[in-house]
Each structure stands twice: as structure tokens, then as C-alpha cells.
Design a protein around this motif. Structure first.
Motif, PDB file in Angstrom:
ATOM      1  N   MET A 259       0.836  -1.191   0.000  1.00  0.00           N
ATOM      2  CA  MET A 259       0.000   0.000   0.000  1.00  0.00           C
ATOM      3  C   MET A 259       0.873   1.244   0.000  1.00  0.00           C
ATOM      4  N   ARG A 260       0.351   2.308  -0.590  1.00  0.00           N
ATOM      5  CA  ARG A 260       0.967   3.629  -0.515  1.00  0.00           C
ATOM      6  C   ARG A 260      -0.107   4.619  -0.073  1.00  0.00           C
ATOM      7  N   ALA A 261       0.311   5.583   0.704  1.00  0.00           N
ATOM      8  CA  ALA A 261      -0.661   6.552   1.213  1.00  0.00           C
ATOM      9  C   ALA A 261       0.024   7.896   1.395  1.00  0.00           C
ATOM     10  N   SER A 262      -0.760   8.958   1.187  1.00  0.00           N
ATOM     11  CA  SER A 262      -0.276  10.326   1.365  1.00  0.00           C
ATOM     12  C   SER A 262      -1.377  11.137   2.034  1.00  0.00           C
ATOM     13  N   SER A 263      -0.981  12.038   2.931  1.00  0.00           N
ATOM     14  CA  SER A 263      -1.977  12.790   3.690  1.00  0.00           C
ATOM     15  C   SER A 263      -1.497  14.219   3.917  1.00  0.00           C
ATOM     16  N   ASN A 264      -2.460  15.119   4.132  1.00  0.00           N
ATOM     17  CA  ASN A 264      -2.188  16.515   4.457  1.00  0.00           C
ATOM     18  C   ASN A 264      -2.754  16.839   5.836  1.00  0.00           C
ATOM     19  N   TRP A 265      -1.978  17.612   6.624  1.00  0.00           N
ATOM     20  CA  TRP A 265      -2.353  17.930   7.995  1.00  0.00           C
ATOM     21  C   TRP A 265      -2.203  19.418   8.253  1.00  0.00           C
ATOM     22  N   VAL A 266      -3.080  19.931   9.105  1.00  0.00           N
ATOM     23  CA  VAL A 266      -2.998  21.320   9.563  1.00  0.00           C
ATOM     24  C   VAL A 266      -3.164  21.320  11.075  1.00  0.00           C
ATOM     25  N   MET A 267      -2.904  22.472  11.670  1.00  0.00           N
ATOM     26  CA  MET A 267      -2.998  22.587  13.127  1.00  0.00           C
ATOM     27  C   MET A 267      -4.299  23.248  13.550  1.00  0.00           C
ATOM     28  N   MET A 268      -4.816  22.787  14.673  1.00  0.00           N
ATOM     29  CA  MET A 268      -6.053  23.314  15.236  1.00  0.00           C
ATOM     30  C   MET A 268      -5.814  23.655  16.705  1.00  0.00           C
ATOM     31  N   ASP A 292      12.736  16.244   1.624  1.00  0.00           N
ATOM     32  CA  ASP A 292      12.485  16.811   0.299  1.00  0.00           C
ATOM     33  C   ASP A 292      12.283  15.668  -0.688  1.00  0.00           C
ATOM     34  N   ARG A 293      11.069  15.193  -0.768  1.00  0.00           N
ATOM     35  CA  ARG A 293      10.738  14.062  -1.635  1.00  0.00           C
ATOM     36  C   ARG A 293       9.345  14.264  -2.199  1.00  0.00           C
ATOM     37  N   VAL A 294       9.164  13.853  -3.455  1.00  0.00           N
ATOM     38  CA  VAL A 294       7.856  14.000  -4.095  1.00  0.00           C
ATOM     39  C   VAL A 294       6.861  13.087  -3.391  1.00  0.00           C
ATOM     40  N   PRO A 295       5.588  13.431  -3.397  1.00  0.00           N
ATOM     41  CA  PRO A 295       4.586  12.576  -2.741  1.00  0.00           C
ATOM     42  C   PRO A 295       4.597  11.166  -3.308  1.00  0.00           C
ATOM     43  N   VAL A 296       4.340  10.195  -2.439  1.00  0.00           N
ATOM     44  CA  VAL A 296       4.311   8.802  -2.876  1.00  0.00           C
ATOM     45  C   VAL A 296       3.109   8.537  -3.774  1.00  0.00           C
ATOM     46  N   ILE A 297       2.108   9.417  -3.715  1.00  0.00           N
ATOM     47  CA  ILE A 297       0.934   9.364  -4.603  1.00  0.00           C
ATOM     48  C   ILE A 297       0.740  10.762  -5.178  1.00  0.00           C
ATOM     49  N   ASP A 298       0.532  10.819  -6.481  1.00  0.00           N
ATOM     50  CA  ASP A 298       0.247  12.111  -7.097  1.00  0.00           C
ATOM     51  C   ASP A 298      -1.060  12.680  -6.541  1.00  0.00           C
ATOM     52  N   ASP A 299      -1.019  13.935  -6.203  1.00  0.00           N
ATOM     53  CA  ASP A 299      -2.192  14.568  -5.602  1.00  0.00           C
ATOM     54  C   ASP A 299      -3.340  14.625  -6.602  1.00  0.00           C
ATOM     55  N   ASP A 300      -4.479  14.107  -6.205  1.00  0.00           N
ATOM     56  CA  ASP A 300      -5.677  14.133  -7.038  1.00  0.00           C
ATOM     57  C   ASP A 300      -6.477  15.378  -6.668  1.00  0.00           C
ATOM     58  N   ASN A 301      -6.425  16.371  -7.531  1.00  0.00           N
ATOM     59  CA  ASN A 301      -7.092  17.645  -7.252  1.00  0.00           C
ATOM     60  C   ASN A 301      -8.507  17.719  -7.816  1.00  0.00           C
ATOM     61  N   ARG A 302      -9.004  16.609  -8.319  1.00  0.00           N
ATOM     62  CA  ARG A 302     -10.370  16.626  -8.856  1.00  0.00           C
ATOM     63  C   ARG A 302     -11.378  16.873  -7.741  1.00  0.00           C
ATOM     64  N   LYS A 303     -12.337  17.704  -8.050  1.00  0.00           N
ATOM     65  CA  LYS A 303     -13.369  18.016  -7.072  1.00  0.00           C
ATOM     66  C   LYS A 303     -14.339  16.856  -6.961  1.00  0.00           C
ATOM     67  N   LEU A 304     -14.587  16.460  -5.734  1.00  0.00           N
ATOM     68  CA  LEU A 304     -15.521  15.360  -5.523  1.00  0.00           C
ATOM     69  C   LEU A 304     -16.939  15.823  -5.790  1.00  0.00           C
ATOM     70  N   PRO A 305     -17.736  15.015  -6.492  1.00  0.00           N
ATOM     71  CA  PRO A 305     -19.116  15.411  -6.809  1.00  0.00           C
ATOM     72  C   PRO A 305     -19.967  15.549  -5.563  1.00  0.00           C
ATOM     73  N   LYS A 306     -20.977  16.369  -5.665  1.00  0.00           N
ATOM     74  CA  LYS A 306     -21.886  16.586  -4.544  1.00  0.00           C
ATOM     75  C   LYS A 306     -22.800  15.380  -4.390  1.00  0.00           C
TER      76      LYS A 306
END
Length: 425
Positions: A259-268, A292-306
Motif C-alpha cells: 500500500m501507498r498513502a499520502s496525507s495533508n495535515w494542519v494545526m487546530m 524533500d521528496r515527491v509525494p508517494v501518490i500524485d495529488d488528485d485535485n479533482r473536485k468530488l461530486p456533490k
């Protein structure tokens, strides 16, 4: 009786027919006899038939004995009461004392030495955990290690029997829990763990915690019970106010990607529950560990449908968090959302297909008093003979009042193995 015969071989015993020789045992050695039995067939100590030697008809055995015994140069006379000797019951003699049976029990000594050495080795293993090379750090209990100049954390996991499902493979939630565990152990092993759930010391001072905003997962295949998986994880900067964390999961024996996984995090802010900027003090703590390494998965910027009640094919209502679903920051763990999303997936898909990829967007958190709904729409129905085709689903997890919690998209591929037969243990 046997004891009497044995004793007569060493000590002079007076004859029952000679009163003069029974008074003392001085002078030269003379044959004496012990009455063993009556009758012509009695045996002496040498196995010979004894001859009658007195008018009483008793049989005697002749033995040789020394009249005088010397101990330390002094003469000692030994007297034995024949009547008492004959009346004493036979007592088995103990084994003679030899060099062998006086030795200590070596097996007990060896077991004690082995126990001491094993205990010492265990203590040394726990204490001597310091790295043997400057480019590799290991934690004290061997759970994982930091490699690649201190930027990548690696940890192995064994797939337990309670982590597999009806497909005889680990569930997606099991794998996601392993990802979360390695992320926290990475922070801990690097010495950056504060009081919060993965928070650094500076974040703890400012009441800041991490929250995930996006998760992308690609699953090549699912491990089975007893398999050992190897998880690598590292962190990188993501914009001005975020952090990216990636994972690469492999089979520890073959090296095959699982498996490969990539995630984004922010602070609260933990108190206000509002997002926060990236403080410079926190950035100074984390930047030395950013890779300094490219993401293990290319970021999918497609908007999820409503997705709503009109477009959803399946709806599951009345989902509520349990106390065990909350983490130390008093909100629902992000892995729990995955199980709730799949609650509305049709059983026909779960039986014939397996999850191949997943994209999740986390919109807001939910508490223990929240009541949620899970909505799913399916791109094609696998019950109409198209079970061999990949399937794409859209998902929405929302509060019953309407606010969105998580939006998601999943892709499913046909299973490579048959599930357990119905009714099997």
C-alpha cells in the motif's frame, strides 16, 4: 536375617554352642558360628549346606573374624549380643558412599547459571539500545527505527488473527491504524512528542493539535494472517501552514508493495477548535525532519461530486460514536470515519470486490454526542452480471442536521480470492 549374615562377614559373632568364646574376643581369631535355621537343608553364607553343630539341632555358619581391632593404634574389643542380633529384623543397607553420589546436582547449578545469564542479557538488550551507526536510530524496545539520516521511520507489524475479515485478509481499517501508529512513533522516536496526540513540545505550549484534511490511499494487495508488513513513513512541508505525511507499506519478506498513502495535515487550537497558522517555533522544531521528496501518490485535485439524498443510492442513518471511538484529543479518530463510510456500501460490492483506492476529504470533526448518516452512490451495479468490472463509489458522511463531516471516493476491483464458505468456522 540377611542383615545378620552381612554383619557376620565383618564382625566376630559368638557361637551359641560355646559359652567360653562368647565372653570375650581376645587372642587369635577362631571360627565362630551363627545359628541360621534348623534342618539339614539350611544354607550358610557361602551357599553351602550347613552341618549340625550342637545338640539343639541348630545349624551354624562359620565365619572368620579378627579378635582384635585396632583404631588409631589402640586395641578395641567388639561385643555383640547374639540374642539381640538374631531378634533384630532385617534392615536394607543404604547405598555405599562413593565419589559420584557425593557430587552436587550439576543440573540444578547449570539451570541457575542459565537463568542468571538470560536475565542479564534481557536487561542489557533493554539498556543497550543506542544506535551503532550515526545514520540509524532505534527505539528502546525494538518497535521501529529511524533510517536515511534520521528522516524516515520504519516499523514492522504482524497481521493478527483478529485483524482479518471474511476475505482472509487484513481490513482497510487495520492497515490505516498501522499508518497512524507509525506516524506517532516517528514523532516519539525523534524526541518531538509533547503532551498532545502527536503534538510537539511547542505545539503543546500553544494548545495546538494536528488534524488531517486529506487522505489518499492505493492498495496493491491485502496481507493475510501471519504476514509481516514493513511500514516506512516520512514528513514534508505542505504550503505555508501544513504538513504532508507519506507511507510506503511492503511485504517484509518479498519487498512487494502492499500500500501507498499520502496525507495533508494542519494545526487546530485544542480549546477553540479553530484552525491555526504554523507558528515559527513549531516550524523550527519540525523543519529538520522534513524530507524533500515527491509525494508517494500524485495529488488528485479533482473536485468530488456533490452527494445528497437525491443522488445517493444507499443511506445508512443513526450512526453514533462510542466512547472507544474518541482519541486523546476528545474527537473521533479519523480511521473510524472509514468504517462509517463503508456502512452504506452495498453488500454485493463487499462480497465480490475489494477496495483498491480511496480519497477522503475531512471537512469537520464530530463529537461523542453526534448522530451521523452515511450516503453512497455507485457508478455501476455489480449485481447485473458486471462483477468483473471495477466499480467507483461516491461517499458522504454527515451529521443528521446537514453539515458534512467527510467526503470520499472509492474504487473497487474484483477479488482475487474467494471468501470463507458460508457457515465455516
Amino acid at each position: 536375617m540377611v542383615a545378620s549374615v552381612a554383619a557376620s562377614a565383618f564382625f566376630p559373632v559368638p557361637s551359641s554352642s560355646s559359652s567360653s568364646s562368647s565372653s570375650s574376643l581376645t587372642g587369635s581369631a577362631k571360627p565362630s558360628s551363627i545359628s541360621l535355621a534348623k534342618g539339614p537343608d539350611a544354607l550358610d553364607a557361602r551357599g553351602l549346606v550347613a552341618k549340625p553343630a550342637s545338640n539343639s539341632g541348630g545349624l551354624q555358619v562359620k565365619v572368620n573374624a579378627q579378635a582384635t581391632t585396632r583404631i588409631n593404634g589402640s586395641k578395641v574389643g567388639l561385643k555383640i549380643d547374639t540374642n539381640k542380633l538374631e531378634d533384630t529384623p532385617s534392615i536394607p543397607s543404604s547405598a555405599p558412599r562413593t565419589f559420584y553420589n557425593q557430587l552436587p546436582d550439576w543440573s540444578v547449578l547449570l539451570a541457575a547459571i542459565t537463568t542468571i545469564f538470560l536475565a542479564a542479557e534481557k536487561q542489557w538488550t533493554l539498556m543497550d539500545w543506542k544506535p551503532r551507526r550515526p545514520d540509524m536510530l532505534a527505539d528502546a524496545f525494538g518497535l521501529g527505527k529511524i533510517i536515511e539520516n534520521g528522516l524516515v521511520y520504519r516499523q514492522n507489524f504482524s497481521i493478527r488473527s483478529y485483524e482479518i475479515g471474511a476475505d482472509q485478509t487484513a481490513s482497510i481499517e487495520t492497515l490505516m491504524n498501522h499508518l497512524q501508529e507509525t506516524a506517532l512513533n516517528h514523532v516519539k522516536c525523534a524526541g518531538l512528542l509533547g503532551n498532545g496526540f502527536g503534538s510537539t513540545p511547542e505545539m503543546s505550549k500553544k494548545n495546538l493539535i494536528w488534524v488531517v484534511t486529506k487522505m489518499q490511499v492505493l492498495v496493491e494487495h491485502y496481507p493475510s494472517w501471519g504476514d509481516i508488513i514493513e511500514v516506512d513513513t516520512w514528513a514534508a512541508a505542505s504550503g505555508k501552514n501544513g504538513m504532508r505525511r507519506d507511507w510506503h507499506v511492503r511485504d517484509s519478506q518479498t519487498g512487494q508493495t502492499i500500500m501507498r498513502a499520502s496525507s495533508n495535515w494542519v494545526m487546530m487550537n485544542k480549546n477553540t477548535r479553530r484552525l491555526s497558522k504554523f507558528p515559527e517555533e513549531v516550524r523550527a522544531e519540525l523543519e529538520p525532519y522534513f524530507m524533500d521528496r515527491v509525494p508517494v501518490i500524485d495529488d488528485d485535485n479533482r473536485k468530488l461530486p456533490k452527494l445528497d439524498d437525491d443522488t445517493a443510492d444507499h443511506v445508512r442513518k443513526g450512526l453514533t460514536p462510542r466512547w472507544s471511538d474518541l482519541d486523546v484529543n476528545q474527537h473521533v479518530n479519523n480511521v473510524k470515519y472509514i468504517g462509517w463510510i463503508l456502512e452504506s456500501a452495498p453488500i454485493s460490492i463487499l462480497e465480490s470486490h475489494e477496495l483498491a483506492s480511496m480519497t477522503l476529504e475531512y471537512r469537520r470533526e464530530c463529537g461523542r454526542d453526534s448522530v451521523l448518516q452515511s450516503l453512497t452512490s455507485v457508478s455501476n451495479d455489480c449485481t447485473d452480471g458486471s462483477a468483473e468490472l471495477p466499480i467507483e463509489c461516491q461517499h458522504l458522511l454527515r451529521l443528521e442536521g446537514g453539515p458534512e463531516i467527510v467526503k470520499g471516493q472509492t474504487e473497487w476491483r474484483p477479488k482475487k480470492r474467494a471468501p470463507f464458505p458460508v457457515g465455516s468456522p
